[in-house]
Design a protein around this motif. Sequence first.
Motif, PDB file in Angstrom:
ATOM      1  N   TYR A 129      64.319  57.173 -63.092  1.00 14.23           N
ATOM      2  CA  TYR A 129      64.725  57.451 -64.476  1.00 14.23           C
ATOM      3  C   TYR A 129      66.025  56.721 -64.798  1.00 14.23           C
ATOM      4  N   GLU A 130      66.258  56.504 -66.103  1.00  8.89           N
ATOM      5  CA  GLU A 130      67.446  55.755 -66.529  1.00  8.89           C
ATOM      6  C   GLU A 130      68.595  56.654 -66.965  1.00  8.89           C
ATOM      7  N   ALA A 131      68.365  57.945 -66.999  1.00  2.00           N
ATOM      8  CA  ALA A 131      69.406  58.914 -67.333  1.00  2.00           C
ATOM      9  C   ALA A 131      69.133  60.201 -66.563  1.00  2.00           C
ATOM     10  N   VAL A 132      70.165  60.738 -65.936  1.00  2.00           N
ATOM     11  CA  VAL A 132      70.004  61.919 -65.083  1.00  2.00           C
ATOM     12  C   VAL A 132      71.158  62.886 -65.319  1.00  2.00           C
ATOM     13  N   ASP A 133      70.804  64.151 -65.474  1.00  2.00           N
ATOM     14  CA  ASP A 133      71.811  65.200 -65.623  1.00  2.00           C
ATOM     15  C   ASP A 133      71.729  66.140 -64.429  1.00  2.00           C
ATOM     16  N   VAL A 134      72.756  66.954 -64.245  1.00  2.00           N
ATOM     17  CA  VAL A 134      72.797  67.977 -63.208  1.00  2.00           C
ATOM     18  C   VAL A 134      73.006  69.319 -63.897  1.00  2.00           C
ATOM     19  N   ALA A 135      72.213  70.313 -63.548  1.00  2.00           N
ATOM     20  CA  ALA A 135      72.328  71.614 -64.206  1.00  2.00           C
ATOM     21  C   ALA A 135      71.860  72.719 -63.282  1.00  2.00           C
ATOM     22  N   ILE A 136      72.315  73.933 -63.570  1.00  2.00           N
ATOM     23  CA  ILE A 136      71.898  75.107 -62.817  1.00  2.00           C
ATOM     24  C   ILE A 136      71.322  76.142 -63.772  1.00  2.00           C
ATOM     25  N   THR A 137      70.525  77.027 -63.241  1.00  2.00           N
ATOM     26  CA  THR A 137      69.849  78.043 -64.046  1.00  2.00           C
ATOM     27  C   THR A 137      70.856  78.968 -64.717  1.00  2.00           C
ATOM     28  N   ALA A 138      70.619  79.280 -65.979  1.00  2.00           N
ATOM     29  CA  ALA A 138      71.462  80.231 -66.702  1.00  2.00           C
ATOM     30  C   ALA A 138      71.044  81.639 -66.308  1.00  2.00           C
ATOM     31  N   VAL A 139      71.903  82.352 -65.589  1.00  5.77           N
ATOM     32  CA  VAL A 139      71.548  83.692 -65.120  1.00  5.77           C
ATOM     33  C   VAL A 139      71.934  84.771 -66.129  1.00  5.77           C
ATOM     34  N   ASP A 140      72.850  84.462 -67.027  1.00  8.18           N
ATOM     35  CA  ASP A 140      73.244  85.413 -68.060  1.00  8.18           C
ATOM     36  C   ASP A 140      72.439  85.171 -69.330  1.00  8.18           C
ATOM     37  N   THR A 141      72.305  86.204 -70.136  1.00  2.00           N
ATOM     38  CA  THR A 141      71.682  86.036 -71.442  1.00  2.00           C
ATOM     39  C   THR A 141      72.607  85.220 -72.340  1.00  2.00           C
ATOM     40  N   ILE A 142      72.061  84.198 -72.983  1.00  2.00           N
ATOM     41  CA  ILE A 142      72.839  83.344 -73.878  1.00  2.00           C
ATOM     42  C   ILE A 142      72.550  83.773 -75.317  1.00  2.00           C
ATOM     43  N   ILE A 143      73.600  84.003 -76.066  1.00  4.13           N
ATOM     44  CA  ILE A 143      73.416  84.378 -77.467  1.00  4.13           C
ATOM     45  C   ILE A 143      73.962  83.274 -78.370  1.00  4.13           C
TER      46      ILE A 143
ATOM     47  N   PHE B 273      73.494  57.173 -65.105  1.00  5.47           N
ATOM     48  CA  PHE B 273      72.785  56.345 -66.078  1.00  5.47           C
ATOM     49  C   PHE B 273      72.652  54.921 -65.563  1.00  5.47           C
ATOM     50  N   ARG B 274      71.602  54.261 -66.020  1.00  7.89           N
ATOM     51  CA  ARG B 274      71.576  52.819 -65.900  1.00  7.89           C
ATOM     52  C   ARG B 274      72.645  52.306 -66.863  1.00  7.89           C
ATOM     53  N   LEU B 275      73.445  51.367 -66.419  1.00 11.80           N
ATOM     54  CA  LEU B 275      74.596  50.934 -67.217  1.00 11.80           C
ATOM     55  C   LEU B 275      74.187  50.431 -68.597  1.00 11.80           C
ATOM     56  N   ASN B 276      73.074  49.706 -68.682  1.00  9.10           N
ATOM     57  CA  ASN B 276      72.665  49.188 -69.990  1.00  9.10           C
ATOM     58  C   ASN B 276      72.265  50.309 -70.947  1.00  9.10           C
ATOM     59  N   VAL B 277      71.761  51.428 -70.413  1.00  6.14           N
ATOM     60  CA  VAL B 277      71.341  52.552 -71.256  1.00  6.14           C
ATOM     61  C   VAL B 277      72.547  53.260 -71.861  1.00  6.14           C
ATOM     62  N   ILE B 278      73.517  53.633 -71.047  1.00  3.79           N
ATOM     63  CA  ILE B 278      74.675  54.358 -71.580  1.00  3.79           C
ATOM     64  C   ILE B 278      75.512  53.448 -72.478  1.00  3.79           C
ATOM     65  N   LYS B 279      75.564  52.165 -72.145  1.00  2.00           N
ATOM     66  CA  LYS B 279      76.290  51.220 -72.997  1.00  2.00           C
ATOM     67  C   LYS B 279      75.599  51.100 -74.357  1.00  2.00           C
ATOM     68  N   GLY B 280      74.256  51.016 -74.350  1.00  2.95           N
ATOM     69  CA  GLY B 280      73.512  50.921 -75.601  1.00  2.95           C
ATOM     70  C   GLY B 280      73.662  52.167 -76.457  1.00  2.95           C
ATOM     71  N   ALA B 281      73.681  53.337 -75.815  1.00  5.77           N
ATOM     72  CA  ALA B 281      73.840  54.594 -76.551  1.00  5.77           C
ATOM     73  C   ALA B 281      75.195  54.653 -77.236  1.00  5.77           C
ATOM     74  N   TYR B 282      76.238  54.227 -76.540  1.00  2.56           N
ATOM     75  CA  TYR B 282      77.573  54.239 -77.145  1.00  2.56           C
ATOM     76  C   TYR B 282      77.692  53.192 -78.254  1.00  2.56           C
ATOM     77  N   ASP B 283      77.054  52.047 -78.086  1.00  2.00           N
ATOM     78  CA  ASP B 283      77.079  51.036 -79.155  1.00  2.00           C
ATOM     79  C   ASP B 283      76.535  51.618 -80.456  1.00  2.00           C
ATOM     80  N   LEU B 284      75.448  52.377 -80.363  1.00  2.00           N
ATOM     81  CA  LEU B 284      74.862  53.000 -81.556  1.00  2.00           C
ATOM     82  C   LEU B 284      75.732  54.142 -82.070  1.00  2.00           C
ATOM     83  N   ALA B 285      76.295  54.919 -81.162  1.00  4.82           N
ATOM     84  CA  ALA B 285      77.113  56.067 -81.563  1.00  4.82           C
ATOM     85  C   ALA B 285      78.341  55.635 -82.353  1.00  4.82           C
ATOM     86  N   LEU B 286      78.954  54.544 -81.928  1.00  2.55           N
ATOM     87  CA  LEU B 286      80.179  54.096 -82.590  1.00  2.55           C
ATOM     88  C   LEU B 286      79.923  53.523 -83.979  1.00  2.55           C
ATOM     89  N   LYS B 287      78.675  53.245 -84.292  1.00  3.91           N
ATOM     90  CA  LYS B 287      78.323  52.775 -85.636  1.00  3.91           C
ATOM     91  C   LYS B 287      78.013  53.933 -86.587  1.00  3.91           C
TER      92      LYS B 287
END
Length: 463
Positions: A129-143, A170-184
């Motif tokens: 994959y070209e983008a990867v996150d790290v997360a853990i299960t939410a054990v508390d109720t989220i409101i 991230f693949r460097l070209n992916v995160i770079k491309g995302a920021y290029d669009l975000a800054l516009k």
Amino acid sequence: MKNIAVILAGGVGSRLGLNKPKQLLKVAGKTVIEHTIEVFQKHHLIDEILVVMHESYVHDIEEMTLKNNWTKVKKIINGGNERYESSLAAIKAASGNNCLETNIIFHDSVRPLVSEQIINNVIGALNKYEAVDVAITAVDTIIKVDEHKKFIFDIPDRGYLKRGQTPQGFRLNVIKGAYDLALKDNNFNATDDCGIVKKYLPQIPIFVVDGEEGNIKLTYPEDIYLLDKLFQIKSATLDDGVRLEDLNNKVLIIFGGNSGIGQDMVNIAKAYKAKVYSFSRSITGTDISSKEDIERALDFVYSKEGKIDFVVNTAAILNKEPIMNLNQEEIRKIIDVNYLGMVNITISAFKYLKLSNGHILHFTSSSYTKGRAFYSLYSSTKAAVVNFVQAIAEEWDLYNIKINCINPQRTKTPMRIKNFGIEDDNTLLKSEDVANISLKVLLSNFSGEVVDIKLRNDWSNFK
């Protein structure tokens, strides 16, 4: 693929109310950011490290890099006022690499307990994959609350919720491309890096790997104490690279080596061909409350061996009786041996351990966390051991001297039998097991840590 780790350290610790960034606080003998960087420095899949630091503290990181010989740290750059600005600065600094063949892995500097396994999983997922996150299960109720943040607006299904951590890869070209669009985008509202990819490159799937509860982020004052305790837990499991065979030809001095844990350390270390010298009041007439006795013992060993690698203090006095039953001489003796003796040994050992970049080890007790009736002086002096060791670890960091203390759970020793009588062996540690781990700590790179040793069914992993 080339893997570049980016350590984001631009924060100034405003939530902690401190006069310096939280990543520069010391926990377990080192600054938080040192612990963090070392994880990536030691990881075999990380090729380079790029540190993004608040401009006022870049020099601190430069000094740490030289002191710690962080060979993978290639760039230390100024961060921005906002997190996204720091990420963007790192992307620009890394853009000299082939964007299609480079992974960039962002990690919070204030998550020093990130594990090798989490990093393995992130890099492994980046193979597919070209983008990867790290997360853990939410054990508390989220409101979800209303716009006034006073009333519940919605309660999402917890089964689809997770709590995000770092690293994020991230693949460097992916995160770079995302920021290029975000800054516009005139309405750009910064989230984390995965959020920017999700919003501006929605066609890119973001894979989620499992994080760990221990991968906590230092945010609030109480987190400091939690981090310290988690480092203690972590330290009880020593690296596979720590081998008792490495005691061969090391010069080890043990004060209090005539019985119990100290005697077992003597026997085990000798079996691994260490040069061991044991001093005690009963065998050699050495009184650790006398600085002259300590200096005489150290000088004898140094004149004979030409070096001292390790100094261990297992000597202590426990009188289990009400404090009102103790006379002044007994009180003075307990304090002199349990506290002054520790200070004497530490101060006297300094000049020898400075030459060898050696290690000093003291012993506390599980009673240090709460004073115990009938042995108040023992409990309080053992609490002092912990504070003393943590303080000296900071003072002696520049000299590359390591100092730690062992905190064994109830252990079957002659001193314990004398004070508590017959107890179920299944509820007690064996002194040989404590001795084994203590010797491994001497061979480790720990400093300023309280190493908890608790009763387990199987100690084979530590032998």
